[in-house]
Design a protein around this motif. Structure first.
Motif, PDB file in Angstrom:
ATOM      1  N   SER A   1       0.855  -1.179   0.000  1.00  0.00           N
ATOM      2  CA  SER A   1       0.000   0.000   0.000  1.00  0.00           C
ATOM      3  C   SER A   1       0.893   1.231   0.000  1.00  0.00           C
ATOM      4  CB  SER A   1      -0.880  -0.024   1.260  1.00  0.00           C
ATOM      5  OG  SER A   1      -1.686   1.121   1.297  1.00  0.00           O
ATOM      6  N   LEU A   2       0.630   2.165  -0.914  1.00  0.00           N
ATOM      7  CA  LEU A   2       1.453   3.369  -1.049  1.00  0.00           C
ATOM      8  C   LEU A   2       0.627   4.618  -0.782  1.00  0.00           C
ATOM      9  CD1 LEU A   2       3.317   2.707  -4.431  1.00  0.00           C
ATOM     10  CD2 LEU A   2       4.233   2.417  -2.131  1.00  0.00           C
ATOM     11  N   SER A   3       1.213   5.541  -0.065  1.00  0.00           N
ATOM     12  CA  SER A   3       0.596   6.868   0.047  1.00  0.00           C
ATOM     13  C   SER A   3       0.926   7.637  -1.236  1.00  0.00           C
ATOM     14  CB  SER A   3       1.157   7.612   1.264  1.00  0.00           C
ATOM     15  OG  SER A   3       2.516   7.952   1.030  1.00  0.00           O
ATOM     16  N   GLY A   4       0.284   8.768  -1.430  1.00  0.00           N
ATOM     17  CA  GLY A   4       0.586   9.595  -2.596  1.00  0.00           C
ATOM     18  C   GLY A   4       2.040  10.038  -2.619  1.00  0.00           C
ATOM     19  N   ASP A   5       2.574  10.404  -1.444  1.00  0.00           N
ATOM     20  CA  ASP A   5       3.992  10.812  -1.366  1.00  0.00           C
ATOM     21  C   ASP A   5       4.907   9.646  -1.710  1.00  0.00           C
ATOM     22  OD1 ASP A   5       3.383  13.403  -0.673  1.00  0.00           O
ATOM     23  OD2 ASP A   5       3.656  13.085   1.485  1.00  0.00           O
ATOM     24  N   ASP A   6       4.572   8.442  -1.204  1.00  0.00           N
ATOM     25  CA  ASP A   6       5.383   7.256  -1.511  1.00  0.00           C
ATOM     26  C   ASP A   6       5.381   6.977  -3.014  1.00  0.00           C
ATOM     27  OD1 ASP A   6       6.006   6.791   1.148  1.00  0.00           O
ATOM     28  OD2 ASP A   6       4.367   5.361   1.442  1.00  0.00           O
ATOM     29  N   GLU A   7       4.215   7.110  -3.635  1.00  0.00           N
ATOM     30  CA  GLU A   7       4.118   6.854  -5.077  1.00  0.00           C
ATOM     31  C   GLU A   7       4.961   7.850  -5.863  1.00  0.00           C
ATOM     32  OE1 GLU A   7       0.821   6.660  -8.667  1.00  0.00           O
ATOM     33  OE2 GLU A   7       0.132   6.458  -6.591  1.00  0.00           O
ATOM     34  N   ARG A   8       4.941   9.116  -5.470  1.00  0.00           N
ATOM     35  CA  ARG A   8       5.758  10.126  -6.168  1.00  0.00           C
ATOM     36  C   ARG A   8       7.253   9.825  -6.005  1.00  0.00           C
ATOM     37  NH1 ARG A   8       1.258  12.876  -4.795  1.00  0.00           N
ATOM     38  NH2 ARG A   8       1.896  13.494  -2.693  1.00  0.00           N
ATOM     39  N   ARG A   9       7.671   9.409  -4.807  1.00  0.00           N
ATOM     40  CA  ARG A   9       9.086   9.048  -4.593  1.00  0.00           C
ATOM     41  C   ARG A   9       9.449   7.824  -5.428  1.00  0.00           C
ATOM     42  NH1 ARG A   9       8.230  10.977   0.657  1.00  0.00           N
ATOM     43  NH2 ARG A   9       7.470   8.993   1.431  1.00  0.00           N
ATOM     44  N   LEU A  10       8.562   6.841  -5.451  1.00  0.00           N
ATOM     45  CA  LEU A  10       8.823   5.638  -6.240  1.00  0.00           C
ATOM     46  C   LEU A  10       8.910   5.988  -7.726  1.00  0.00           C
ATOM     47  CD1 LEU A  10       9.276   2.601  -6.085  1.00  0.00           C
ATOM     48  CD2 LEU A  10       6.801   2.295  -6.209  1.00  0.00           C
ATOM     49  N   ASP A  11       8.047   6.881  -8.198  1.00  0.00           N
ATOM     50  CA  ASP A  11       8.119   7.332  -9.596  1.00  0.00           C
ATOM     51  C   ASP A  11       9.501   7.884  -9.914  1.00  0.00           C
ATOM     52  OD1 ASP A  11       5.446   6.676  -9.881  1.00  0.00           O
ATOM     53  OD2 ASP A  11       4.735   8.752  -9.984  1.00  0.00           O
ATOM     54  N   ARG A  12      10.018   8.738  -9.032  1.00  0.00           N
ATOM     55  CA  ARG A  12      11.352   9.306  -9.253  1.00  0.00           C
ATOM     56  C   ARG A  12      12.418   8.216  -9.231  1.00  0.00           C
ATOM     57  NH1 ARG A  12       9.471  13.295  -5.814  1.00  0.00           N
ATOM     58  NH2 ARG A  12      10.573  12.378  -4.046  1.00  0.00           N
TER      59      ARG A  12
END
Length: 134
Positions: A16-27
């Motif tokens: 489960s990812l938060s929005g911030d986690d997803e943005r970091r993972l994208d980078r």
């Protein structure tokens, strides 16, 4: 993508990812250049209790869900994983979570024998400890 070939199945652990986690993972994953994000329908078995294995043979517990996956749509050639991924693969965690051992042996252990996984894990831990000292 369904092909009808049972050997095309992929087992994975779900996070489960938060929005911030997803943005970091994208980078970290180089979206959209290195990896592309896709929503795909998957067969999902939720653990009855956290830390307990699921029984993927029990179809009554299976749900169909949309999941976000990161895919390298350009790198479709089989190859050995980079050492940094070997450490993060969590093969023992996958088996404990219910991924069939036959799948692990046929797919994951094909490129990551147990000895390599142990050696790469030790090297990664040393690197992490070195980074913490700085």
């Amino acid at each position: 993508m369904e092909t009808g070939d049972a050997s095309d199945e992929v087992y994975a652990l779900v996070y489960s990812l938060s929005g911030d986690d997803e943005r970091r993972l994208d980078r970290n994953e180089g979206v959209p250049w290195a990896y592309q994000k896709n929503l795909i329908e998957v067969e999902f078995w939720k653990a009855e209790e956290e830390g307990m294995p699921v029984d993927v043979g029990d179809q009554s517990k299976m749900e169909r869900k949309q999941m976000l996956v990161y895919m390298d749509e350009n790198g479709l050639i089989e190859d050995e994983p980079r050492n940094e991924y070997v450490f993060r693969m969590g093969i023992d965690d996958a088996i404990h979570a219910g991924v069939p051992v036959e799948y692990v042996q046929r797919v994951m252990r094909r490129y990551i024998p147990e000895m390599r996984a142990r050696q790469d894990s030790r090297m990664q831990l040393v690197k992490l400890n070195d980074e913490r000292q700085w």
